[in-house]
Design an enzyme around this catalytic site. Structure first.
Site, PDB file in Angstrom:
ATOM      1  CG  ASP A 179      48.050  45.355  47.214  1.00  0.00           C
ATOM      2  OD1 ASP A 179      47.583  44.203  47.245  1.00  0.00           O
ATOM      3  OD2 ASP A 179      48.561  45.839  46.203  1.00  0.00           O
ATOM      4  CG  HIS A 180      43.118  41.785  48.504  1.00  0.00           C
ATOM      5  ND1 HIS A 180      42.922  42.459  47.335  1.00  0.00           N
ATOM      6  CD2 HIS A 180      43.014  40.481  48.189  1.00  0.00           C
ATOM      7  CE1 HIS A 180      42.717  41.594  46.355  1.00  0.00           C
ATOM      8  NE2 HIS A 180      42.763  40.378  46.846  1.00  0.00           N
ATOM      9  CG  HIS A 242      46.698  43.090  43.682  1.00  0.00           C
ATOM     10  ND1 HIS A 242      46.451  43.791  44.830  1.00  0.00           N
ATOM     11  CD2 HIS A 242      45.488  42.944  43.078  1.00  0.00           C
ATOM     12  CE1 HIS A 242      45.158  44.051  44.929  1.00  0.00           C
ATOM     13  NE2 HIS A 242      44.545  43.546  43.869  1.00  0.00           N
TER      14      HIS A 242
HETATM   15  C1  BG6 Z   1      41.130  42.808  42.780  1.00  0.00           C
HETATM   16  C2  BG6 Z   1      40.880  43.100  41.334  1.00  0.00           C
HETATM   17  O1  BG6 Z   1      41.917  43.814  43.352  1.00  0.00           O
HETATM   18  O2  BG6 Z   1      41.803  41.571  42.911  1.00  0.00           O
HETATM   19  C3  BG6 Z   1      40.056  41.983  40.708  1.00  0.00           C
HETATM   20  O3  BG6 Z   1      40.189  44.329  41.209  1.00  0.00           O
HETATM   21  C4  BG6 Z   1      40.719  40.653  40.941  1.00  0.00           C
HETATM   22  O4  BG6 Z   1      39.879  42.192  39.319  1.00  0.00           O
HETATM   23  C5  BG6 Z   1      41.059  40.466  42.421  1.00  0.00           C
HETATM   24  O5  BG6 Z   1      39.811  39.647  40.539  1.00  0.00           O
HETATM   25  C6  BG6 Z   1      41.875  39.225  42.641  1.00  0.00           C
HETATM   26  O6  BG6 Z   1      42.010  39.003  44.020  1.00  0.00           O
HETATM   27  P1  BG6 Z   1      42.237  37.539  44.586  1.00  0.00           P
HETATM   28  O7  BG6 Z   1      42.461  37.740  46.045  1.00  0.00           O
HETATM   29  O8  BG6 Z   1      41.022  36.756  44.252  1.00  0.00           O
HETATM   30  O9  BG6 Z   1      43.449  37.039  43.864  1.00  0.00           O
END
Ligand code: BG6
Length: 489
Positions: A179-180, A242
């Protein structure tokens, strides 16, 4: 101040979907940054694997293009790029047939002692076939890890099935579910703040905290992803993973140690303590929205290609946690596309002082707030009540105690992308910032009834203006509890 890095052992990383978007935008640039920081040794091997035929040279050129596009020019000296691409190779491998597997086996022969990571940057329907073939070709060594990313199921049942499929070839200790958000620097700082300082922990409960707000606002529209996005919506795309992870890290009990078992056990307990939202009370807890057409562009339903779409691209939720620490202090979550700004934060709103000793009363005094900003400007801010400077009586104003990391820790510290940290953790074999299978299942188990109720016609999406902070109904959700959202700016 220069960020310290500890080099990882020489490793082999095989990226299935190696010519895809994630590899180009995130993985290759992240590996390059770690290489520049001398964390990736130059005898590492990075293999892009995909079905298409491509020479090693062509994939190296593709890698250079990716670096030119996604790494700032002053951060990629030509000689370093050259050394880096010398570590890059390509393998034509088909997930659904025997094509290319023998060659991959040959390429990895004799390297069994090195950490080996297979990164599945492919659609989930290929996870099973790839895992089967990795097993059948004896490619899974003791030091092998498998990396997968969302979508990890569409609901509880499919998440169970996926976990079972992964478990057929890999032990849980070899699985790295990314989960990044967990790789974001400020998210890790949340743990440092909570568990590295004695200051906050005694106050970290519903006796002192009124409520918590977690916002992940995006200014971008769904755009060309519309058709795909419409199958998922904000609940599956952002909340199940997230937002739930941010909630867990904010709400969890202090783990006994910062290690994978202890941290993930505590997160799981939070997920299991979430108060169920049932079909009967979903409309008191959930607001869904879609942006309307406006000056900035078409509306959500047009971009989704379905005028009757009932998928949400905005969602606000009131979440309660049934345990001693949080009873009475709800968590409000909201996320959406095409909002006023790109801004992600966790705001802890403390209770108001019980009584004011000042003549001016409590008018100027607001409950303290601790705001942890994940993006765009990472930092932590504590809002305190102080005396308005100058003569003329004791007037109280709210002022921030501000720690902006880029500013306070020195400009040389580049905020690393989440993938840099996570990829190195995979190689080191540290699962702390990855989701365990039971966490993913528990998150779906809580989300499923909400999605079912919505799909059954409850909490139908309401419209909101592009560039706003979401539908009016989302404000009402908090107003009825005597609270208000922080501005999105
Ligand atoms: C992704 C979603 O996991 O996270 C996207 O699929 C979203 O829809 C993105 O835009 C948001 O990531 P970050 O790191 O830009 O907040």
């Amino acid at each position: 101040m220069v960020a310290k890095t500890v080099p990882v052992d020489p490793f082999d990383l095989i990226v299935f979907g190696g010519t895809g978007d994630l590899a180009r935008r995130k993985l290759l640039p992240a590996l390059f940054h770690r290489f520049m920081a001398r964390q990736v040794p130059d005898d590492a091997l990075i293999i892009g694997a995909a079905r298409g035929k491509m020479t090693r040279k062509a994939f190296q050129a593709h890698t250079i293009d990716a670096l030119e596009e996604f790494v700032a020019e002053d951060e990629r000296p030509k000689d370093k790029v050259k050394t880096f691409v010398a570590m890059v190779d390509y393998a034509t491998v088909d997930a659904m047939s025997d094509l290319g597997w023998d060659a991959l086996v040959k390429r990895l022969k004799g390297r069994e002692d090195r950490p080996r990571a297979f990164y599945l940057s492919v659609a989930p329907r290929f996870f099973g076939p790839i895992c089967d073939r990795l097993g059948a070709n004896d490619l899974v060594t003791a030091a092998t890890r498998l990396v997968v990313e969302k979508p990890l199921g569409r609901d509880y049942e499919s998440a169970l099935a996926l976990n079972a499929q992964l478990a057929a070839s890999f032990d849980e200790s070899q699985l790295y579910r990314i989960d990044h958000y967990l790789g974001k620097e400020t998210v890790q700082n949340l743990m440092a703040l909570r568990f590295g300082n004695a200051l906050f922990e005694p106050l970290w409960n519903s006796k002192f905290i009124d409520h918590v707000q977690i916002t992940a606002a995006e200014s971008v529209a769904v755009g060309s992803r519309g058709g795909y996005y419409d199958q998922n919506g904000a609940m599956r795309d952002m909340v199940q993973n997230h937002m739930m992870q941010l909630l867990c890290l904010t709400a969890m009990e202090p783990p006994s140690h910062f290690d994978p078992g202890a941290v993930r056990d505590e997160k799981l307990k939070v997920l299991k303590a979430l108060s169920p939202i049932t079909e009967t009370d979903v409309e008191d807890h959930v607001i869904r929205g879609q942006y309307a057409a406006g000056r900035k562009g078409p509306g959500y339903v047009e971009e989704a290609g379905d005028p009757n779409s009932r998928t949400e691209c905005f969602i606000a939720l009131k979440v309660e946690i049934d345990n001693w620490r949080w009873a009475g202090a709800p968590f409000y979550l909201r996320t959406g596309k095409r909002l006023a700004a790109r801004h992600t934060e966790i705001a802890i709103r403390f209770k108001d002082a019980p009584h004011s000793i000042f003549d001016s009363g409590v008018a100027g005094m607001k409950g303290n707030a601790l705001v942890i900003t994940l993006q765009p400007n990472e930092g932590i801010q504590l809002r305190l009540n102080i005396k308005d400077p100058g003569p003329g009586g004791m007037r109280i104003v709210s002022a921030p105690l501000d720690m902006s990391f880029a500013k306070d820790l020195g400009r040389e510290v580049r905020m690393p992308d989440a993938y840099e940290r996570l990829l190195m953790d995979v190689i080191r074999g540290d699962q702390t910032l990855f989701m365990r299978g039971d966490e993913v299942e528990a998150a779906w188990a809580w989300i499923d009834p909400i999605i079912k109720a919505c799909e059954g016609g409850k909490a139908t999406p309401v419209s909101y203006a592009q560039g706003s902070d979401g539908p009016m109904e989302s404000h009402i959700l908090l107003h009825q509890d005597g609270r208000r959202w922080r501005d999105i700016e």
